[in-house]
Write an enzyme that holds these catalytic residues in place. Structure first.
Site, short mmCIF file in Angstrom:
data_model
loop_
_atom_site.label_atom_id
_atom_site.label_comp_id
_atom_site.label_asym_id
_atom_site.label_seq_id
_atom_site.Cartn_x
_atom_site.Cartn_y
_atom_site.Cartn_z
N HIS A 58 -10.79 -9.62 -4.66
CA HIS A 58 -10.16 -8.68 -5.60
C HIS A 58 -10.36 -9.22 -7.01
CE1 HIS A 58 -7.08 -6.63 -2.70
NE2 HIS A 58 -8.30 -6.69 -2.19
N GLU A 60 -8.44 -9.58 -9.73
CA GLU A 60 -7.51 -10.56 -10.31
C GLU A 60 -7.55 -11.89 -9.57
OE1 GLU A 60 -6.89 -7.66 -8.71
OE2 GLU A 60 -4.72 -7.40 -8.45
N CYS A 88 -1.85 -5.89 -5.46
CA CYS A 88 -1.52 -5.77 -4.04
C CYS A 88 -0.67 -6.99 -3.64
CB CYS A 88 -2.79 -5.72 -3.20
SG CYS A 88 -3.67 -7.30 -3.11
N CYS A 91 -2.60 -10.43 -4.11
CA CYS A 91 -2.81 -10.85 -5.50
C CYS A 91 -1.49 -11.18 -6.19
CB CYS A 91 -3.59 -9.78 -6.25
SG CYS A 91 -5.29 -9.62 -5.64
#
Length: 155
Positions: A58, A60, A88, A91
């Protein structure tokens, strides 16, 4: 306590949007992120889950990994994350564990967002509290996401 109001948040979110466009161009879900330390972008990334075939790729998460490497520590206490989509659970958990100071995000994620949409993971009393602010250039983030999924549906 010093104020965390950030007049440059739009500048940094625009940098995250540029990363999201890179993901779009690679047929990845268009999410981008930057990590800022002492008023300077120290890491940039965009979604690469399909490219890397890693669930943790992802935007981040990748940006925080780059920031930790650059700083030589996993502790990102004085860093802020700017990401185009609400984090999410994975993260958000990584932000808590790495001690991110604040996350700014663009669009809400009604399916898996955990800073506003489904719950607020940052409200749980962990050993570190991450501040969050949403809806920063949200319309730009939403437009990119909607364009991507419309393109997918039309294939």
């Amino acid at each position: 306590m010093k104020s965390l109001e950030n007049p440059k948040k739009y500048k940094y979110m625009k940098a995250a949007l540029k990363e999201a466009q890179k993901a779009f161009d690679k047929n990845e879900v268009p999410v981008g992120a930057v990590v800022v330390y002492e008023d300077k972008i120290i890491a940039r990334a965009h979604n690469l889950r399909e490219t890397n075939q890693h669930f943790h790729s992802h935007a981040e998460f990748l940006a925080m990994m780059k920031a930790a490497k650059k700083m030589g520590t996993w502790r990102l206490e004085d860093c802020d994350v700017y990401v185009t989509l609400e984090p999410c659970p994975m993260c958000a958990g990584a932000m808590i564990q790495s001690r991110i100071r604040k996350v700014y995000y663009g669009a809400k994620d009604p399916k898996s967002g955990v800073t506003d949409s489904l719950t607020n993971l940052f409200d749980v009393k962990f050993n570190h509290q991450v501040l969050s602010e949403g809806n920063v250039l949200s319309s730009e983030s939403e437009l990119l996401l909607k364009s991507f999924f419309k393109k997918l549906r039309n294939k």
